[in-house]
Design an enzyme around this catalytic site. Structure first.
Site, PDB file in Angstrom:
ATOM      1  N   HIS A 393      29.432  17.313  14.086  1.00 33.59           N
ATOM      2  CA  HIS A 393      28.598  15.947  13.979  1.00 33.59           C
ATOM      3  C   HIS A 393      27.197  16.304  13.186  1.00 33.59           C
ATOM      4  CE1 HIS A 393      28.194  11.719  15.095  1.00 33.59           C
ATOM      5  NE2 HIS A 393      26.998  11.904  15.160  1.00 33.59           N
ATOM      6  N   GLU A 394      26.468  16.982  13.844  1.00 30.56           N
ATOM      7  CA  GLU A 394      25.153  17.095  13.544  1.00 30.56           C
ATOM      8  C   GLU A 394      24.956  18.154  12.054  1.00 30.56           C
ATOM      9  OE1 GLU A 394      22.877  15.568  15.292  1.00 30.56           O
ATOM     10  OE2 GLU A 394      23.946  15.093  16.862  1.00 30.56           O
ATOM     11  N   HIS A 397      25.261  15.164   9.582  1.00 27.47           N
ATOM     12  CA  HIS A 397      23.724  14.586   9.127  1.00 27.47           C
ATOM     13  C   HIS A 397      22.890  15.415   8.505  1.00 27.47           C
ATOM     14  CE1 HIS A 397      24.212  11.167  11.918  1.00 27.47           C
ATOM     15  NE2 HIS A 397      24.229  11.951  12.988  1.00 27.47           N
ATOM     16  N   HIS A 400      24.131  15.715   4.818  1.00 26.77           N
ATOM     17  CA  HIS A 400      23.625  14.377   4.097  1.00 26.77           C
ATOM     18  C   HIS A 400      22.193  14.714   3.774  1.00 26.77           C
ATOM     19  CE1 HIS A 400      24.114   9.801   4.237  1.00 26.77           C
ATOM     20  NE2 HIS A 400      23.965  10.171   3.142  1.00 26.77           N
TER      21      HIS A 400
END
Length: 601
Positions: A393-394, A397, A400
């Protein structure tokens, strides 16, 4: 190496390879101090342009470049100080640096506060002439047009000043809610599975609701909501005050509704919100089926609201040490292509990640960094499957941010909150797909399916139900009605009946749940969890099923930053959130996974 000893270590005792490398941002605190001075000077410099922005295209370009330079340095200063503080929150040196950095942010904001109001006083034609006559200004076209878009909703400088001064009063309802909900309210004690007295708290409530002992779940549920019922009129009053504030501001700024005012910030059409509620509402059958499956799996004659959180699949003890977790994530993300994987690999090797818990370290997980730095990830890794998903998940981020910063100028280097959870959730979906295709046992498959379906239920269905409630309470007040505790309870209970379907008994106690949800004070925020998850599901399905072209569009999405409005950024990548399609596809996928699970139970 695992790091699962019960007591967290002191930071100095953790191997350096598990600590992030903040020296890549500032080699020393002295280098930070140099930039602090520089920011102070830039702040003064910016002020010198007050009253002159419209004078010429040259002046306009100078102030915009200067503004970027100021905030770029301030970002570095604040991020470094705060992340150093997060390493060990007991460290008074970095507490002090963070305080100074916060003060600097306020100072920078104040010194640049004249820029937007002055830009709004220049007419659009003049700005367009400036853009035509000076090529270097053209980079700011979207930035300037986005400001001008709000012209009709911006008041005179005097009126804006009055609104700014009402800030503290405006947040009174939310602050009162926070005090009552976090400080003053006290819940009863109940007996746990072993007959020990346990106090219900915000922190212990969900673990109690996950208990295998039904009596414990029932008692926790009743204990919590009976307490909320005792304060129902006060909570109705704080929520009503907050809704009235949203409506007042929307009227003052000449919007047709509070919803429009909130969504306009990122230029999101209201149809995106209505479309989410309608599409989910039209496709509740898979959730109803999942609820029926839960009832069957738990072997209950009657399923109650307090049975929604207890696991229906027994926990698998999957011990995944960090290095194994890294490898699992890399395998799970291979569909994102060699370039993506190489960047992740490089990041892991270059110490982007602060892996283990240490004494005094901030809890939880996040991805952060600045335009000039690597992305950084804070974890508190335990050897669990959940933590592997947190890493994926991290990293979503972080990549991105990495792609946005590498491909956009500073002014567009970030991305809108509407897009914030898309890349992170896409990573989780791809990892889940990889793991489901490589399960070693039926138990493992069931466990993974349950993990994903629960996440989907909590993020898409539950947040959409919240969004529908939020819309209902604002529309009720906009029609001139009042928000009484009874009306709020009745409306909230009816939504639970609609969403969860015929196979569950919707206990009266759930009707007061609205009173404990802080998100209802965030002004139409929660719908973005559901749209983000839907967009991520659409992207992951496209990447898995359509290959190269879909991947190219997705990487294009990651590179876009905030160079266009969020809806357009998604549209260009093939996901149109103004239509039902991405949400319908996500809900269809949920349905397929429910069918898969049904066959295994």
């Amino acid at each position: 190496m695992g790091n699962n000893s019960r007591k967290p270590k002191e930071r100095k005792d953790i191997d350096q390879k598990y600590l992030w490398n903040l020296e890549s941002l500032y080699v020393s605190d002295e280098a930070w101090e140099e930039d602090f001075k520089k920011a102070k000077e830039l702040s003064k410099k910016v002020k010198e342009y007050q009253g002159r922005i419209g004078d010429s295209s040259e002046i306009l370009l100078e102030i915009l470049i200067l503004q970027d330079e100021l905030f770029r340095v301030v970002d570095n200063i604040y991020t470094y100080a705060k992340m150093k503080q997060d390493e060990d929150t007991r460290n008074s040196t970095y507490q002090a640096l963070t305080d100074r950095a916060s003060g600097l942010m306020v100072e920078a904001g104040e010194s640049a506060s004249f820029i937007v109001p002055e830009l709004l006083m220049i007419d659009e034609e003049k700005i367009n002439t400036y853009l035509d006559e000076r090529k270097e200004l053209q980079i700011y076209t979207h930035y300037l047009h986005n400001i001008l878009r709000n012209k009709e909703h911006t008041l005179s400088p005097r009126e804006e000043a009055i609104i700014a001064q009402t800030g503290d009063i405006a947040s009174a309802s939310e602050n009162t809610f926070g005090m009552l909900n976090n400080a003053d309210i006290k819940f009863p004690t109940i007996k746990d599975e072993n007959g020990n007295e346990v106090e219900i708290t915000h922190g212990s409530y969900i673990p109690l609701m996950e208990s295998k002992d039904r009596r414990v779940r029932h008692d926790a549920f009743r204990g919590l909501y009976d307490t909320y019922y005792n304060y129902k009129n006060t909570f109705a009053s704080t929520l009503s005050g907050n809704v009235k504030k949203n409506i007042l501001y929307s009227k003052l700024r000449k919007y047709s509704s509070a919803l429009e005012a909130s969504l306009n910030q990122h230029n999101i059409p209201t149809e995106v919100y209505y479309n989410l509620i309608k599409t989910v509402g039209d496709n509740l059958s898979s959730l109803h089926k999942y609820v029926a499956l839960r009832k069957r799996a738990l072997g209950l004659d009657e399923l109650h609201m307090y049975d929604l959180y207890t696991p229906i699949v027994k926990d698998i003890d999957m011990k995944i040490p960090y290095e194994e977790g890294e490898q699992l994530v890399l395998k799970g993300l291979t569909k994102l292509g060699d370039e993506y994987i190489n960047i992740v690999n490089e990041g892991l090797k270059s110490r982007w990640v602060d892996v283990y818990e240490n004494r005094g370290k901030r809890s939880g997980a996040y991805s952060w960094g600045t335009y000039d730095s690597n992305p950084f990830i804070l974890l508190n890794y335990q050897d669990t499957l959940d933590n592997v998903f947190t890493l994926a998940h991290e990293l979503g981020h972080s990549l991105h941010s990495y792609y946005s910063r590498k491909n956009q100028p500073y002014v567009y280097g970030g991305y809108s909150i509407f897009l914030a959870e898309v890349a992170s959730t896409t990573n989780e979906a791809l990892l889940m797909d990889y793991m489901l295709k490589n399960v070693k046992s039926k138990e493992e498959e069931l466990y993974l399916l349950n993990h994903y379906l629960e996440q989907f239920r909590g993020t898409v269905y539950r947040q959409t139900m919240f969004a529908e409630f939020e819309l209902a309470i604002h529309e009720h007040v906009e029609k001139g009605e009042s928000l009484t505790a009874d009306w709020l309870c009745e409306t909230y209970k009816a939504l639970n009946v609609k969403y969860y379907g015929p196979d569950i008994i919707v206990d009266d106690h759930i009707a007061i749940e609205w009173a404990r949800i802080p998100h209802f004070y965030y002004n139409f925020y929660v719908f973005q969890y559901a749209t983000g998850f839907s967009a991520a599901t659409a992207f992951s399905q496209k990447i898995l099923n359509e290959g190269e072209e879909a991947l190219e569009k997705y990487i294009g999405f990651l590179k876009s930053g905030s160079s266009d409005y969020p809806i357009n950024v998604l549209k260009k990548a093939g996901v149109d959130m103004t239509t039902p399609e991405p949400i319908e596809k996500a809900l269809k996928f949920f349905g397929e996974l429910v069918d898969k699970m049904e066959k295994l139970i």
